[in-house]
Design a protein around this motif. Sequence first.
Motif, PDB file in Angstrom:
ATOM      1  N   LEU A  13       0.830  -1.214   0.000  1.00  0.00           N
ATOM      2  CA  LEU A  13       0.000   0.000   0.000  1.00  0.00           C
ATOM      3  C   LEU A  13       0.858   1.255   0.000  1.00  0.00           C
ATOM      4  O   LEU A  13       0.556   2.236  -0.676  1.00  0.00           O
ATOM      5  CB  LEU A  13      -0.907   0.009   1.233  1.00  0.00           C
ATOM      6  CG  LEU A  13      -2.162  -0.850   1.119  1.00  0.00           C
ATOM      7  CD1 LEU A  13      -2.946  -0.812   2.411  1.00  0.00           C
ATOM      8  CD2 LEU A  13      -3.033  -0.336  -0.042  1.00  0.00           C
ATOM      9  N   LYS A  14       1.936   1.177   0.761  1.00  0.00           N
ATOM     10  CA  LYS A  14       2.811   2.350   0.845  1.00  0.00           C
ATOM     11  C   LYS A  14       3.410   2.678  -0.511  1.00  0.00           C
ATOM     12  O   LYS A  14       3.466   3.834  -0.921  1.00  0.00           O
ATOM     13  CB  LYS A  14       3.922   2.100   1.869  1.00  0.00           C
ATOM     14  CG  LYS A  14       3.525   2.595   3.252  1.00  0.00           C
ATOM     15  CD  LYS A  14       4.659   2.537   4.237  1.00  0.00           C
ATOM     16  CE  LYS A  14       4.163   2.958   5.594  1.00  0.00           C
ATOM     17  NZ  LYS A  14       4.910   2.367   6.683  1.00  0.00           N
TER      18      LYS A  14
ATOM     19  N   LYS B 142       2.201   1.915  -3.343  1.00  0.00           N
ATOM     20  CA  LYS B 142       1.130   2.398  -4.207  1.00  0.00           C
ATOM     21  C   LYS B 142       0.843   3.880  -3.958  1.00  0.00           C
ATOM     22  O   LYS B 142       0.705   4.669  -4.890  1.00  0.00           O
ATOM     23  CB  LYS B 142      -0.130   1.570  -3.956  1.00  0.00           C
ATOM     24  CG  LYS B 142      -1.069   1.587  -5.151  1.00  0.00           C
ATOM     25  CD  LYS B 142      -2.145   0.529  -4.986  1.00  0.00           C
ATOM     26  CE  LYS B 142      -3.081   0.549  -6.180  1.00  0.00           C
ATOM     27  NZ  LYS B 142      -4.168  -0.412  -6.014  1.00  0.00           N
ATOM     28  N   SER B 143       0.793   4.265  -2.666  1.00  0.00           N
ATOM     29  CA  SER B 143       0.495   5.668  -2.374  1.00  0.00           C
ATOM     30  C   SER B 143       1.663   6.559  -2.774  1.00  0.00           C
ATOM     31  O   SER B 143       1.479   7.700  -3.185  1.00  0.00           O
ATOM     32  CB  SER B 143       0.147   5.842  -0.892  1.00  0.00           C
ATOM     33  OG  SER B 143       1.299   5.712  -0.105  1.00  0.00           O
ATOM     34  N   ALA B 144       2.889   6.006  -2.695  1.00  0.00           N
ATOM     35  CA  ALA B 144       4.047   6.791  -3.142  1.00  0.00           C
ATOM     36  C   ALA B 144       3.953   7.041  -4.642  1.00  0.00           C
ATOM     37  O   ALA B 144       4.204   8.152  -5.118  1.00  0.00           O
ATOM     38  CB  ALA B 144       5.347   6.055  -2.806  1.00  0.00           C
TER      39      ALA B 144
ATOM     40  N   ASN C 140       1.224   7.086  -6.381  1.00  0.00           N
ATOM     41  CA  ASN C 140       0.141   8.036  -6.605  1.00  0.00           C
ATOM     42  C   ASN C 140       0.595   9.476  -6.341  1.00  0.00           C
ATOM     43  O   ASN C 140       0.254  10.395  -7.092  1.00  0.00           O
ATOM     44  CB  ASN C 140      -1.039   7.715  -5.684  1.00  0.00           C
ATOM     45  CG  ASN C 140      -1.950   6.694  -6.334  1.00  0.00           C
ATOM     46  OD1 ASN C 140      -1.973   6.598  -7.571  1.00  0.00           O
ATOM     47  ND2 ASN C 140      -2.673   5.940  -5.529  1.00  0.00           N
ATOM     48  N   ALA C 141       1.372   9.645  -5.268  1.00  0.00           N
ATOM     49  CA  ALA C 141       1.883  10.979  -4.949  1.00  0.00           C
ATOM     50  C   ALA C 141       2.777  11.470  -6.078  1.00  0.00           C
ATOM     51  O   ALA C 141       2.716  12.623  -6.501  1.00  0.00           O
ATOM     52  CB  ALA C 141       2.657  10.949  -3.633  1.00  0.00           C
TER      53      ALA C 141
ATOM     54  N   LYS D  94       1.074  12.945  -9.042  1.00  0.00           N
ATOM     55  CA  LYS D  94       0.501  14.284  -8.916  1.00  0.00           C
ATOM     56  C   LYS D  94       1.461  15.381  -9.372  1.00  0.00           C
ATOM     57  O   LYS D  94       1.063  16.508  -9.612  1.00  0.00           O
ATOM     58  CB  LYS D  94       0.122  14.546  -7.453  1.00  0.00           C
ATOM     59  CG  LYS D  94      -1.207  13.941  -7.050  1.00  0.00           C
ATOM     60  CD  LYS D  94      -1.572  14.406  -5.663  1.00  0.00           C
ATOM     61  CE  LYS D  94      -2.733  13.608  -5.125  1.00  0.00           C
ATOM     62  NZ  LYS D  94      -2.796  13.696  -3.661  1.00  0.00           N
TER      63      LYS D  94
END
Lengths: 331, 286
Positions: free
Chosen positions: B5-6, B8-10, B12-13, B16
């Motif tokens: 998950l981490k 994945k969120s990295a 996603n960040a 941006k």
Amino acid sequence: MKKVRGMRVIEYLLTVLVIVTLNFALPRAMPGDPFLVLSDVEEEAAVLTEEQRQYYFELYGLDRPMHKQYLSYLGDLLRGDLGHSIYYNESVTTIILRRLPWTLFLVISTVILRTIIGSLLGSISAWCRGNFFDQFLFFNLITISEIPAFITGLLILFVFSAMLGLFPLAGAMSHFTTYSNWWDKLLDILHHAFLPIVTLTLARLGGIYLLARNSVVSVIQKDYLLTAQAKGLSKGRILLWHILRNAMLPIVTRTFLSLGSLVGGAILVENVFNYPGLGLLMQEAVNVHDYTLIQGIFLVVALFVLIANLMADLIYKHFDPRIESNEEATA
Amino acid sequence: MELHLKIKSAINAFKKFSLSGKLGLILILLILLMAIFAPWLSPHPHQRSSGSALIPPDSEHILGTDDLGIDLWAQITNGARISLLVGFGTALLAAVGGGIMGIVAAYKGGLIDKILMRLIDIMMVMPDLPVMILLAAFFGPSLFNIILVLAIFSWIRPARIVRSQVLMLKEQSYIKSAESYGAKSWYLIRKHFLPEVSPLLAVSIIRLSSRAIVAEAGLSFLGLGDPTSRSWGLIIHHALNFQGIYYTSFWRWWLLYPWLALTILTVSLAFIGRDLERIVDPRLGN
């Protein structure tokens, strides 16, 4: 209103007091003996006898109680006496006054150029908002303004002076030349100052550009512009008389507010181009450990910046009374 | 799962960020790697001479040597360490110090808050570069002193952010009820205030370190860097103080490469900073 303005002035006076006190306290807070540092310049610590030490202590008034030293320090400052430079063996005030005009010349030219060029580019950019030219200007100017001026300056020096040889590498005037008339002299001075001024202007263009662009964009949508266009006024006239005039206030304020960082930039840029202003002097003073001189320059520069900031504050409040005293200042 | 998950969120960040922001992130990552692996990246020492003085780049010394015969590539890889150390050290010190001051001032209010606000007002109008030069000149340019001096001018932003955040939180009903159950200040700070303000502090740390890195470059460019650990600014300072460097070809490596390193670093930081501001505060967008 009056009260708020008074508060601001008091705040600035307080800051001046802090700066002056810092200047007074720093050498006294330094570890070791001032005369140890003095004699250490030659890398060999001269040993003073107790008698000599006593003599110097009395000579410099260091045997007096602290508050008396402080008061006499303040008195000296008020008389414009910044002390005596050990390295140059000259009064600090004299040295600073000799170098100050060059720095002022750089700073003032930059302020004028960047305000004019920045507002023009900003208006043009706003006028053709969204197209390629606007985006090109926007990206480049903002990026350049985030890079410290001395880094851009080095590149400019590499290219135009070191490689192409178009401009001098150092100094403010050519040595050992006699000018046949004042025109030649002026040209020589401009030739030397050109690159430093260009560097500073480039580095400082972004802020004004953005400000002008934003205000013009907001003015463009106002009704009176439609009226002006309907009257058949030319684009240039509308830009100058209707748009720029309304954007002037923030630009003027911004100009004064940014004088502080501009002086900081000038200190560094002078060192890139070896331009003999206060910034280069400061570096020389640091290199030879001439503490009185460092302090003197610091005081002059700091006061200059504070006065500029105070003026920005007052101008802003004078022209725009809506501003509250505690509004968020943008750095 | 957690790790997955981490990552994945990295990602996603990362998505941006704009194109320039992504470029900046990649470059900073490279510089970070360079700093971490500095001793292994260069075969030559960065503090001792390893050849004749001022040889142009060749296969032995890929970026040439300086006037003392010290390998430039070794100095540059090591300089990355100094820059990043100063940057993050300053930012951390400023964020922690400013954060504590902000929390205490907002929570205690009264005289402490008034004093802090006045102090902030004074610091805001203080011309930073001249004061930093003065302090660095007097206290001696050790790495620790440089960080301290830079932090003195960096704590204002985090202090203000945290103060206004805590002022707002203090009035929330859940804080009020926690207080009425007898929660002590320290408990409130640890359990409620810190978790709320830490994301804001994290963003300001990135911004602060980039400012500190630029400020350190300026100070050491003036010769006020730690002489025992050469940062990029200090290499440039020494090269510029070499008499008549432009009349020789030495500047083509001795000045150019540290300049290039510093430029890449500051430009990447600028790109990242701009994107971060846009992501954190979408109102600024353009």
